[in-house]
Design an enzyme around this catalytic site. Structure first.
Site, PDB file in Angstrom:
ATOM      1  N   ASN A  10       0.805  -1.231   0.000  1.00 59.68           N
ATOM      2  CA  ASN A  10       0.000   0.000   0.000  1.00 59.68           C
ATOM      3  C   ASN A  10       0.832   1.272   0.000  1.00 59.68           C
ATOM      4  O   ASN A  10       0.306   2.380   0.093  1.00 59.68           O
ATOM      5  CB  ASN A  10      -0.974  -0.001   1.186  1.00 59.68           C
ATOM      6  CG  ASN A  10      -2.062  -1.040   0.971  1.00 59.68           C
ATOM      7  OD1 ASN A  10      -2.267  -1.491  -0.164  1.00 59.68           O
ATOM      8  ND2 ASN A  10      -2.739  -1.436   2.033  1.00 59.68           N
ATOM      9  N   GLY A  11       2.139   1.122  -0.110  1.00 58.37           N
ATOM     10  CA  GLY A  11       3.016   2.286  -0.214  1.00 58.37           C
ATOM     11  C   GLY A  11       3.120   2.749  -1.662  1.00 58.37           C
ATOM     12  O   GLY A  11       2.500   2.169  -2.564  1.00 58.37           O
ATOM     13  N   SER A 109      19.074  -4.608  -3.897  1.00 57.63           N
ATOM     14  CA  SER A 109      19.629  -3.479  -4.638  1.00 57.63           C
ATOM     15  C   SER A 109      18.974  -2.202  -4.135  1.00 57.63           C
ATOM     16  O   SER A 109      17.752  -2.132  -4.022  1.00 57.63           O
ATOM     17  CB  SER A 109      19.372  -3.641  -6.137  1.00 57.63           C
ATOM     18  OG  SER A 109      19.841  -2.492  -6.802  1.00 57.63           O
ATOM     19  N   HIS A 143      15.877  13.950  -3.061  1.00 52.91           N
ATOM     20  CA  HIS A 143      14.648  13.131  -3.056  1.00 52.91           C
ATOM     21  C   HIS A 143      13.476  13.927  -2.493  1.00 52.91           C
ATOM     22  O   HIS A 143      13.657  14.958  -1.857  1.00 52.91           O
ATOM     23  CB  HIS A 143      14.836  11.859  -2.224  1.00 52.91           C
ATOM     24  CG  HIS A 143      15.611  10.783  -2.919  1.00 52.91           C
ATOM     25  ND1 HIS A 143      16.982  10.711  -2.871  1.00 52.91           N
ATOM     26  CD2 HIS A 143      15.210   9.748  -3.701  1.00 52.91           C
ATOM     27  CE1 HIS A 143      17.386   9.664  -3.589  1.00 52.91           C
ATOM     28  NE2 HIS A 143      16.335   9.067  -4.097  1.00 52.91           N
ATOM     29  N   LYS A 147      10.640  10.998   2.011  1.00 56.45           N
ATOM     30  CA  LYS A 147      11.663   9.951   2.207  1.00 56.45           C
ATOM     31  C   LYS A 147      12.176   9.946   3.650  1.00 56.45           C
ATOM     32  O   LYS A 147      12.496  11.000   4.197  1.00 56.45           O
ATOM     33  CB  LYS A 147      12.825  10.159   1.221  1.00 56.45           C
ATOM     34  CG  LYS A 147      13.837   9.033   1.260  1.00 56.45           C
ATOM     35  CD  LYS A 147      14.726   9.037   0.028  1.00 56.45           C
ATOM     36  CE  LYS A 147      15.804   7.963   0.077  1.00 56.45           C
ATOM     37  NZ  LYS A 147      15.269   6.599   0.199  1.00 56.45           N
ATOM     38  N   THR A 154      21.012   4.586  -2.612  1.00 56.03           N
ATOM     39  CA  THR A 154      21.742   4.674  -3.887  1.00 56.03           C
ATOM     40  C   THR A 154      23.044   5.452  -3.723  1.00 56.03           C
ATOM     41  O   THR A 154      24.078   5.050  -4.269  1.00 56.03           O
ATOM     42  CB  THR A 154      20.855   5.371  -4.944  1.00 56.03           C
ATOM     43  OG1 THR A 154      19.611   4.692  -5.004  1.00 56.03           O
ATOM     44  CG2 THR A 154      21.521   5.389  -6.300  1.00 56.03           C
TER      45      THR A 154
HETATM   46  N1  LIG Z   1      15.594  -0.003  -4.412  1.00 64.76           N
HETATM   47  C1  LIG Z   1      14.923   0.938  -5.092  1.00 64.76           C
HETATM   48  O1  LIG Z   1      15.069   1.071  -6.334  1.00 64.76           O
HETATM   49  C2  LIG Z   1      13.963   1.815  -4.377  1.00 64.76           C
HETATM   50  C3  LIG Z   1      13.845   1.713  -3.026  1.00 64.76           C
HETATM   51  N2  LIG Z   1      12.900   2.451  -2.360  1.00 64.76           N
HETATM   52  C4  LIG Z   1      12.814   2.210  -0.942  1.00 64.76           C
HETATM   53  O2  LIG Z   1      11.666   1.371  -0.715  1.00 64.76           O
HETATM   54  C5  LIG Z   1      11.082   1.680   0.539  1.00 64.76           C
HETATM   55  C6  LIG Z   1       9.611   2.017   0.339  1.00 64.76           C
HETATM   56  O3  LIG Z   1       9.498   3.164  -0.473  1.00 64.76           O
HETATM   57  P1  LIG Z   1       8.079   3.853  -0.753  1.00 64.76           P
HETATM   58  O4  LIG Z   1       7.156   2.907  -1.409  1.00 64.76           O
HETATM   59  O5  LIG Z   1       8.384   5.147  -1.414  1.00 64.76           O
HETATM   60  O6  LIG Z   1       7.605   4.135   0.757  1.00 64.76           O
HETATM   61  P2  LIG Z   1       6.143   4.211   1.353  1.00 64.76           P
HETATM   62  O7  LIG Z   1       6.279   4.759   2.741  1.00 64.76           O
HETATM   63  O8  LIG Z   1       5.239   4.914   0.402  1.00 64.76           O
HETATM   64  O9  LIG Z   1       5.684   2.674   1.407  1.00 64.76           O
HETATM   65  C7  LIG Z   1       6.053   1.764   2.400  1.00 64.76           C
HETATM   66  C8  LIG Z   1       4.813   0.992   2.824  1.00 64.76           C
HETATM   67  O10 LIG Z   1       5.220  -0.008   3.754  1.00 64.76           O
HETATM   68  C9  LIG Z   1       4.377   0.121   4.905  1.00 64.76           C
HETATM   69  N3  LIG Z   1       5.036  -0.388   6.099  1.00 64.76           N
HETATM   70  C10 LIG Z   1       5.663   0.302   7.085  1.00 64.76           C
HETATM   71  N4  LIG Z   1       6.105  -0.546   8.042  1.00 64.76           N
HETATM   72  C11 LIG Z   1       5.741  -1.786   7.643  1.00 64.76           C
HETATM   73  C12 LIG Z   1       5.895  -3.078   8.214  1.00 64.76           C
HETATM   74  N5  LIG Z   1       6.511  -3.243   9.412  1.00 64.76           N
HETATM   75  N6  LIG Z   1       5.392  -4.141   7.560  1.00 64.76           N
HETATM   76  C13 LIG Z   1       4.753  -3.988   6.376  1.00 64.76           C
HETATM   77  N7  LIG Z   1       4.560  -2.777   5.789  1.00 64.76           N
HETATM   78  C14 LIG Z   1       5.069  -1.706   6.404  1.00 64.76           C
HETATM   79  C15 LIG Z   1       4.057   1.585   4.969  1.00 64.76           C
HETATM   80  O11 LIG Z   1       2.923   1.857   5.804  1.00 64.76           O
HETATM   81  P3  LIG Z   1       2.857   3.292   6.579  1.00 64.76           P
HETATM   82  O12 LIG Z   1       2.743   4.320   5.475  1.00 64.76           O
HETATM   83  O13 LIG Z   1       1.646   3.168   7.423  1.00 64.76           O
HETATM   84  O14 LIG Z   1       4.151   3.413   7.335  1.00 64.76           O
HETATM   85  C16 LIG Z   1       3.793   1.894   3.518  1.00 64.76           C
HETATM   86  O15 LIG Z   1       2.480   1.562   3.125  1.00 64.76           O
HETATM   87  C17 LIG Z   1      11.919   2.823   1.116  1.00 64.76           C
HETATM   88  O16 LIG Z   1      12.916   2.273   1.952  1.00 64.76           O
HETATM   89  C18 LIG Z   1      12.575   3.461  -0.108  1.00 64.76           C
HETATM   90  O17 LIG Z   1      13.760   4.126   0.170  1.00 64.76           O
HETATM   91  C19 LIG Z   1      12.057   3.293  -3.016  1.00 64.76           C
HETATM   92  C20 LIG Z   1      12.137   3.442  -4.363  1.00 64.76           C
HETATM   93  C21 LIG Z   1      13.124   2.747  -5.162  1.00 64.76           C
HETATM   94  O1  LIG Z   2      12.867   6.523  -1.322  1.00 64.82           O
HETATM   95  C1  LIG Z   2      12.929   6.662  -2.563  1.00 64.82           C
HETATM   96  O2  LIG Z   2      12.048   7.272  -3.207  1.00 64.82           O
HETATM   97  C2  LIG Z   2      14.079   6.092  -3.262  1.00 64.82           C
HETATM   98  N1  LIG Z   2      14.905   5.368  -2.566  1.00 64.82           N
HETATM   99  C3  LIG Z   2      16.031   4.666  -3.062  1.00 64.82           C
HETATM  100  C4  LIG Z   2      17.288   5.128  -2.361  1.00 64.82           C
HETATM  101  O3  LIG Z   2      17.270   5.366  -1.150  1.00 64.82           O
HETATM  102  O4  LIG Z   2      18.334   5.205  -3.013  1.00 64.82           O
HETATM  103  C5  LIG Z   2      16.120   4.634  -4.565  1.00 64.82           C
HETATM  104  C6  LIG Z   2      15.545   5.804  -5.281  1.00 64.82           C
HETATM  105  O5  LIG Z   2      16.484   6.826  -5.371  1.00 64.82           O
HETATM  106  C7  LIG Z   2      14.220   6.295  -4.713  1.00 64.82           C
END
Ligand SMILES: NC(=O)C1=CN([C@@H]2O[C@H](COP(=O)(O)OP(=O)(O)OC[C@H]3O[C@@H](n4cnc5c(N)ncnc54)[C@H](OP(=O)(O)O)[C@@H]3O)[C@@H](O)[C@H]2O)C=CC1
Ligand SMILES: O=C(O)C1=N[C@H](C(=O)O)C[C@H](O)C1
Length: 259
Positions: A10-11, A109, A143, A147, A154
């Protein structure tokens, strides 16, 4: 069909992947996990992965550092490979991921985009030429204001990639405000900017005497991360225990395109 559990469904990233997989002919989401319940999905959603009783071939994780231990335990116990994309993990958590990969396939990654993963290789070549010529290295990442972690995963991965090519001689400097002193030769400065809806920018600066080279990657949509994560999940499903990263996925695709 490859059956996917979307951890953090749901994120922002969970929803990007949910939408991408609606159109996918090879993979589908069979269950989601999220502490938040403000979204209606076409698949069942569990509050914690330990409660999930749906069989799957692979897990995609974009959730929270708080959930990483439960995620790894589930992946090992059920023997479901996991693509870990969450950033901000501690050294201890990174060590647990490595340990888990002895028992199940794990791909981690900090950035799933093709561009950043190619940049990591370019930076190693640049560093090997420019550092002996006296260039200093600085990284600036930008970002969105939602965040949680800083600096970005990255930015750290880019610095690690450079450091790998320099025999790990470099330390990372995150804050210059505390001491009145010049930068050290063997340091990589890493700065984080947060604001608005910036999807993700990473700039690596090689600053020499009278010349500067800058490498910059800009993510314009989150779809680039989603598409990379889906490719990674398809690659990882059915793989034996081991530690994988995006270079394995990209090399696999290059080989496929050659044949
Ligand atoms: N590797 C990559 O290429 C990328 C990595 N990321 C990383 O991915 C992660 C998520 O990003 P993003 O989608 O933007 O973040 P969001 O906060 O939008 O989504 C995270 C979701 O996980 C939920 N959550 C929080 N704690 C838990 C838990 N204990 N168990 C299950 N679900 C949980 C959150 O709920 P709630 O909102 O209620 O806390 C939320 O719905 C971050 O660490 C981000 O840095 C992001 C983009 C690219
Ligand atoms: O939180 C984000 O949005 C992103 N997180 C990753 C990071 O921490 O490097 C990857 C991307 O840049 C987006």
């Amino acid at each position: 069909m490859i059956r996917v559990i979307m951890h953090g469904c749901n994120g922002k990233m969970g929803q990007v992947i949910s939408n991408l997989l609606k159109e996918d002919q090879e993979a589908e989401i069979v269950a989601g996990v999220d502490v938040s319940d403000h979204i209606q999905n076409e698949y069942p959603v569990f509050k914690n992965i330990a409660e999930c009783d749906i069989e799957a071939d692979v897990i995609i994780d974009f959730a929270s550092v708080k959930a990483i231990e439960d995620l790894l335990n589930y992946s090992i116990e059920k023997q479901v490979p996991v693509v870990v994309c969450t950033t901000g993990l501690t050294e201890e958590q990174l060590a647990k991921i490595k340990k888990a990969s002895e028992e199940v396939a794990v791909l981690r990654s900090a950035n799933m985009s093709l561009g950043i993963n190619m940049l990591m290789k370019l930076l190693q070549t640049a560093a090997q030429v420019l550092v002996p010529a006296g260039f200093d290295i600085e990284i600036v990442e930008k970002h969105h204001k939602l965040k949680l972690d800083a600096p970005s995963g990255t930015a750290i991965a880019l610095a690690d990639s450079i450091n790998d090519s320099l025999d790990q001689r470099y330390d990372y400097q995150y804050d210059r405000s505390r001491e009145l002193k010049r930068r050290e030769k063997n340091e990589i400065g890493i700065q984080a900017v947060r604001g608005g809806t910036i999807v993700g920018e990473h700039e690596v600066i090689f600053a020499g005497i009278d010349e500067v080279i800058e490498f910059k990657h800009t993510a314009y949509t989150k779809a680039i991360f989603g598409k990379g994560a889906i490719q990674a999940a398809k690659f990882l499903a059915g793989k034996p225990a081991g530690f994988y990263d995006m270079s394995h996925v990209i090399e696999g695709n290059v080989q496929l395109n050659k044949t």
